[in-house]
Design a protein around this motif. Structure first.
Motif, mmCIF file in Angstrom:
data_model
loop_
_atom_site.group_PDB
_atom_site.id
_atom_site.type_symbol
_atom_site.label_atom_id
_atom_site.label_comp_id
_atom_site.label_asym_id
_atom_site.label_seq_id
_atom_site.Cartn_x
_atom_site.Cartn_y
_atom_site.Cartn_z
ATOM 1 N N HIS A 79 53.048 -13.097 2.180
ATOM 2 C CA HIS A 79 54.036 -14.216 2.657
ATOM 3 C C HIS A 79 53.394 -15.414 2.645
ATOM 4 N N CYS A 81 54.532 -19.684 4.296
ATOM 5 C CA CYS A 81 55.787 -20.409 4.674
ATOM 6 C C CYS A 81 55.730 -21.629 3.725
ATOM 7 N N PHE A 119 59.716 -12.391 8.977
ATOM 8 C CA PHE A 119 58.718 -13.259 9.805
ATOM 9 C C PHE A 119 58.886 -12.871 11.232
ATOM 10 N N CYS A 128 51.468 -16.117 11.679
ATOM 11 C CA CYS A 128 51.335 -16.061 10.419
ATOM 12 C C CYS A 128 49.960 -16.877 10.171
ATOM 13 N N CYS A 130 49.194 -17.609 6.569
ATOM 14 C CA CYS A 130 49.464 -18.514 5.631
ATOM 15 C C CYS A 130 48.714 -19.747 5.550
ATOM 16 N N CYS A 133 50.374 -22.603 7.777
ATOM 17 C CA CYS A 133 50.177 -22.328 9.408
ATOM 18 C C CYS A 133 48.770 -22.382 9.780
HETATM 19 ZN ZN LIG Z 1 52.930 -19.378 7.597
#
Ligand SMILES: [Zn+2]
Length: 242
Positions: A79, A81, A119, A128, A130, A133
């Motif tokens: 994943h 964002c 999420f 998170c 990612c 983030c």
């Molecule tokens: Zn994220």
């Protein structure tokens, strides 16, 4: 089930969160990268509805893809964002494709947004990881660090100002005392060690007069009371023991 050809523009590799899918060739925006596939689960069937894992992809109110099968390479896609791909869901065909929404360069990790439900259920509780983030957290940490440094510098400046003030005050006191000595009054520890009350009134008056360099004209009783605090404060300066 599509055969995994050598032409596939991706490979499974190590990412910051475990495994991930990485581009091995340039992938143009809009390209179908890989199909997300697996057995179809019918939520009307008790057995299907009982299946639970992290790779369930809901197509609609009834059908869900169980993507936990080994052959589903798309399950490695993490994943993000701010992703470079998206899930293209075709509920009628009961198919899901992962499609590039940006031009992806070789070596870049492929990712898509898993959606709000996933999420909230899986990522928010652990934070998170990612890139977007992580960048955000890094920025926040840097800002917090800068704020701490700013406050520290402010406190140090304040302490320095206070120290300077005290030093100036001490210099002033020393100056006054030197002035008193020059006027010929003996200021020994006995007079100034806080037992001012026991001293003869006359002596105190003499001392105070010398310090303020003004003639004492007040009545005796009053001058004795007012002389005491000054005598005590003077006794705190180190010069007195000399
Ligand atoms: Zn994220």
């Amino acid at each position: 089930m599509p055969a995994i050809s050598s032409k596939k523009p991706y490979r499974v590799g190590r990412s910051s969160t475990g495994l991930g899918l990485f581009a091995t060739k340039p992938i143009k925006k809009g390209t179908k990268i890989v199909r997300y596939f697996g057995p179809l689960l019918d939520c009307k069937k008790k057995k299907d509805d009982a299946v639970e894992n992290k790779y369930l992809f809901e197509l609609n109110g009834r059908w869900t893809i169980d993507g936990s099968v080994r052959e589903n390479v798309a399950r490695y896609i993490n994943h993000a964002c701010k992703p470079n791909a998206e899930s293209d869901v075709r509920p009628r065909k009961r198919k899901v494709f992962i499609r590039a929404i940006k031009n992806i360069e070789p070596g870049e990790e492929i990712n898509y947004d898993y959606g709000t439900d996933y999420f909230k259920a899986y990522l928010k509780p652990i934070g998170c990881k990612c890139a977007a983030c992580e960048r955000k957290r890094k920025k926040q940490r840097a800002e917090a660090r800068a704020e701490r440094l700013r406050l520290k510098a402010k406190a140090e400046k304040k302490a320095l100002r206070q120290a300077e003030k005290q030093a100036a005050k001490a210099r002033e006191n020393k100056h006054e005392l030197n002035g008193a000595k020059a006027n010929g009054v003996k200021l020994n520890g006995k007079h100034l060690n806080g037992h001012g009350g026991k001293l003869a009134v006359g002596k105190l008056i003499a001392m105070k007069t010398a310090i303020s360099a003004k003639p004492e004209s007040k009545p005796r009783g009053e001058s004795r009371a007012s002389a005491r605090p000054q005598a005590i404060s003077l006794s705190r300066t180190p010069d007195l023991s000399r």
